[in-house]
Scaffold this active site. Structure first.
Site, PDB file in Angstrom:
ATOM      1  N   HIS B   7       0.829  -1.206   0.000  1.00 64.79           N
ATOM      2  CA  HIS B   7       0.000   0.000   0.000  1.00 64.79           C
ATOM      3  C   HIS B   7       0.861   1.252   0.000  1.00 64.79           C
ATOM      4  CE1 HIS B   7       0.586  -0.720   4.422  1.00 64.79           C
ATOM      5  NE2 HIS B   7       0.704   0.605   4.456  1.00 64.79           N
ATOM      6  N   HIS B  79       4.091   7.061   3.657  1.00 67.38           N
ATOM      7  CA  HIS B  79       5.047   5.970   3.469  1.00 67.38           C
ATOM      8  C   HIS B  79       4.580   4.994   2.399  1.00 67.38           C
ATOM      9  CE1 HIS B  79       2.402   3.984   6.590  1.00 67.38           C
ATOM     10  NE2 HIS B  79       2.648   2.899   5.883  1.00 67.38           N
ATOM     11  N   GLU B 130       7.843   0.835   5.002  1.00 64.33           N
ATOM     12  CA  GLU B 130       7.332  -0.219   5.879  1.00 64.33           C
ATOM     13  C   GLU B 130       7.520  -1.552   5.160  1.00 64.33           C
ATOM     14  OE1 GLU B 130       3.090   0.003   6.582  1.00 64.33           O
ATOM     15  OE2 GLU B 130       3.149  -1.475   8.206  1.00 64.33           O
TER      16      GLU B 130
END
Lengths: 134, 134
Positions: B7, B79, B130
């Site tokens: 994502h 992010h 991430e």
């Protein structure tokens, strides 16, 4: 209206170092650096199984990303690009909704040879959005 | 090492307005807002055919994204999240390469109930990364 996420564009202060991070540290498939003088960028395509990351570095004095790098000298995420089927229909719908299209409002040929438009980040909660007709 | 882009996380100053933009203006499929008190965020999942956009808004006084919103009151891209098969192997490889893992270096359970780690943006050319084990 929007389809796939075509790519995430990330501006890097050093294209060789950025490429090395994605290739060697993150273990992704990367292209050679490609100069796109018409777009004022050097780009490296990072191919992921479902989308692409595009590393961008300014090319030439008129680069549209030079100001971003001045503001963010360490680099940063620059924009997201969503695919649309019909860019003129998408533009007209967005304009009717009060969204601002950057430049003269006409699609131009993007880095992939396809029609693209950029939308004003203030209308998209701080995110620069590119639309690309596929 | 990295697989799919899981994502892109976008912080928005108003979760209702952000949801409306993605649903009504961009015509994407969006979830209801979901409060994740353990993560200090309210999130809306925007499902695209190949990946997700996650709209984030601070939840609670200790929200990890409160500072980002202070710095970027209009919102912005926060992010990117890449999938990995083995998060401990990925972490050890990254640490051996000199990359800094945020926090205590141990994976925690992310918003999708899977182990995640965050990597220092300075080691990734200004991009907060991430990793999520899938």
């Amino acid at each position: 209206m929007i389809g796939k996420l075509n790519h995430v564009a990330i501006v890097v202060p050093d294209i060789e170092a950025g490429t090395a991070t994605y290739r060697d540290t993150l273990g992704a498939a990367v292209s050679d650096p490609i100069d796109l003088p018409d777009h004022g960028v050097t780009t490296v395509f990072v191919t992921l199984p479902n989308t692409k990351i595009e590393l961008l570095h300014p090319l030439g004095a008129e680069s549209p990303i030079a100001k971003f790098l001045e503001k963010n000298p360490g680099g940063g995420i620059h924009h997201v690009c969503y695919e649309v089927e019909d860019i003129l229909a998408a533009r007209d719908k967005l304009k009717a909704d009060g969204m601002r299209v950057l430049g003269d409002g006409e699609p131009r040929t993007g880095a992939h040879g396809k029609p693209v438009l950029f939308l004003h980040p203030k209308d998209f909660h701080g995110t620069l959005v590119e639309l690309e007709q596929v």
